[in-house]
Scaffold this active site. Structure first.
Site, PDB file in Angstrom:
ATOM      1  N   HIS A   1    -137.293   6.414 -18.379  1.00 39.99           N
ATOM      2  CA  HIS A   1    -137.080   6.749 -19.796  1.00 39.99           C
ATOM      3  C   HIS A   1    -138.239   6.253 -20.658  1.00 39.99           C
ATOM      4  O   HIS A   1    -138.644   6.929 -21.601  1.00 39.99           O
ATOM      5  CB  HIS A   1    -135.779   6.134 -20.321  1.00 39.99           C
ATOM      6  CG  HIS A   1    -134.549   6.904 -19.985  1.00 39.99           C
ATOM      7  ND1 HIS A   1    -134.324   8.191 -20.422  1.00 39.99           N
ATOM      8  CD2 HIS A   1    -133.446   6.549 -19.267  1.00 39.99           C
ATOM      9  CE1 HIS A   1    -133.142   8.599 -19.982  1.00 39.99           C
ATOM     10  NE2 HIS A   1    -132.595   7.639 -19.270  1.00 39.99           N
TER      11      HIS A   1
ATOM     12  N   GLN B   1    -133.742   5.882 -25.517  1.00 42.88           N
ATOM     13  CA  GLN B   1    -132.485   6.627 -25.605  1.00 42.88           C
ATOM     14  C   GLN B   1    -131.775   6.419 -26.945  1.00 42.88           C
ATOM     15  O   GLN B   1    -130.931   7.219 -27.320  1.00 42.88           O
ATOM     16  CB  GLN B   1    -131.535   6.226 -24.472  1.00 42.88           C
ATOM     17  CG  GLN B   1    -132.000   6.667 -23.106  1.00 42.88           C
ATOM     18  CD  GLN B   1    -131.053   6.159 -22.049  1.00 42.88           C
ATOM     19  OE1 GLN B   1    -131.213   5.056 -21.537  1.00 42.88           O
ATOM     20  NE2 GLN B   1    -130.055   6.972 -21.735  1.00 42.88           N
TER      21      GLN B   1
ATOM     22  N   HIS C   1    -134.637   4.004 -13.032  1.00 40.00           N
ATOM     23  CA  HIS C   1    -134.132   5.068 -13.908  1.00 40.00           C
ATOM     24  C   HIS C   1    -134.490   4.761 -15.361  1.00 40.00           C
ATOM     25  O   HIS C   1    -134.980   5.636 -16.091  1.00 40.00           O
ATOM     26  CB  HIS C   1    -132.606   5.166 -13.718  1.00 40.00           C
ATOM     27  CG  HIS C   1    -131.915   6.114 -14.630  1.00 40.00           C
ATOM     28  ND1 HIS C   1    -131.341   7.286 -14.172  1.00 40.00           N
ATOM     29  CD2 HIS C   1    -131.676   6.079 -15.964  1.00 40.00           C
ATOM     30  CE1 HIS C   1    -130.787   7.921 -15.208  1.00 40.00           C
ATOM     31  NE2 HIS C   1    -130.966   7.202 -16.289  1.00 40.00           N
ATOM     32  N   GLU C   2    -134.268   3.514 -15.791  1.00 36.43           N
ATOM     33  CA  GLU C   2    -134.537   3.147 -17.180  1.00 36.43           C
ATOM     34  C   GLU C   2    -136.037   3.097 -17.476  1.00 36.43           C
ATOM     35  O   GLU C   2    -136.475   3.499 -18.556  1.00 36.43           O
ATOM     36  CB  GLU C   2    -133.867   1.817 -17.530  1.00 36.43           C
ATOM     37  CG  GLU C   2    -132.357   1.807 -17.378  1.00 36.43           C
ATOM     38  CD  GLU C   2    -131.634   2.943 -18.088  1.00 36.43           C
ATOM     39  OE1 GLU C   2    -132.126   3.459 -19.103  1.00 36.43           O
ATOM     40  OE2 GLU C   2    -130.544   3.331 -17.618  1.00 36.43           O
TER      41      GLU C   2
ATOM     42  N   CYS D   1    -126.423   9.574 -16.465  1.00 38.44           N
ATOM     43  CA  CYS D   1    -127.228   9.070 -17.567  1.00 38.44           C
ATOM     44  C   CYS D   1    -126.450   9.222 -18.866  1.00 38.44           C
ATOM     45  O   CYS D   1    -125.833  10.261 -19.103  1.00 38.44           O
ATOM     46  CB  CYS D   1    -128.542   9.849 -17.637  1.00 38.44           C
ATOM     47  SG  CYS D   1    -129.655   9.308 -18.945  1.00 38.44           S
ATOM     48  N   LEU D   2    -126.508   8.199 -19.710  1.00 44.05           N
ATOM     49  CA  LEU D   2    -125.823   8.271 -21.004  1.00 44.05           C
ATOM     50  C   LEU D   2    -126.400   9.382 -21.880  1.00 44.05           C
ATOM     51  O   LEU D   2    -125.707   9.896 -22.752  1.00 44.05           O
ATOM     52  CB  LEU D   2    -125.892   6.922 -21.721  1.00 44.05           C
ATOM     53  CG  LEU D   2    -125.150   5.773 -21.040  1.00 44.05           C
ATOM     54  CD1 LEU D   2    -125.392   4.460 -21.781  1.00 44.05           C
ATOM     55  CD2 LEU D   2    -123.670   6.074 -20.926  1.00 44.05           C
TER      56      LEU D   2
ATOM     57  N   GLY E   1    -126.972   0.926 -17.805  1.00 43.64           N
ATOM     58  CA  GLY E   1    -128.361   0.762 -18.208  1.00 43.64           C
ATOM     59  C   GLY E   1    -128.646   1.573 -19.460  1.00 43.64           C
ATOM     60  O   GLY E   1    -127.973   2.575 -19.730  1.00 43.64           O
TER      61      GLY E   1
END
Length: 166
Positions: free
Chosen positions: A138, A52, A134-135, A92-93, A47
């Protein structure tokens, strides 16, 4: 041709920006979606939110498939309903190398626009539900470490700052 975008790393202040809604799905938005999908795959993620990659727009891409060839696009996503609770290990990235348990809704109903600007509603459970929640966090300036204790959050922040300085 899609290109890889740089991913912001926590505690970068722009990860705290609230994303703005997308008024119209333009060719520029479509290009950004393509770049985000490419970036997500290149980074071995499941994701990615536009925030991000330093674009404060309400765009999320996810792909939880085993084959990594089924990207889902959520533009202006909104969770309409949620039920149940599940605790899963999240990464997470933007927080590379860290995985922690987070509690989220088990099932969500989300409405959004697709990559063509068409509205849809989808009910998601399991990993898809976790990933989309989660996204969407963000998009609201929230990262998964916000669910952790202050001590854990501080430890992760210090380690990432130290790694960046090295």
């Amino acid at each position: 041709m899609a290109k890889r975008l740089p991913i912001l790393v926590y505690p970068h202040p722009n990860l705290r920006k609230t994303a703005m809604p997308v008024d119209h799905v333009t060719p520029d938005i479509s290009d950004l979606v393509d770049d985000m999908v490419f970036t997500m795959y290149e980074a071995n993620g499941i994701g990615l939110a536009a925030v991000q990659v330093d674009r404060p727009l309400q765009i999320v891409v996810v792909d939880t498939s085993e084959s990594k060839d089924s990207p889902q696009v959520y533009i202006n996503p909104l969770i309409e309903e949620s039920s149940g609770l599940q605790t899963t290990e999240e990464g997470c990235l933007s927080i590379p190398g860290f995985f922690e348990e987070v509690e989220r809704a088990e099932v969500i109903q989300v409405t959004a626009l697709d990559r063509n600007g068409e509205s849809f509603t989808r009910e998601l459970g399991g990993l898809d539900s976790v990933c989309v929640q989660h996204e969407i966090d963000h998009l609201n300036g929230k990262v998964f470490v916000d669910y952790l204790s202050r001590v854990k959050r501080s430890r992760i922040r210090k380690k990432l700052l130290k790694a960046k300085a090295a």
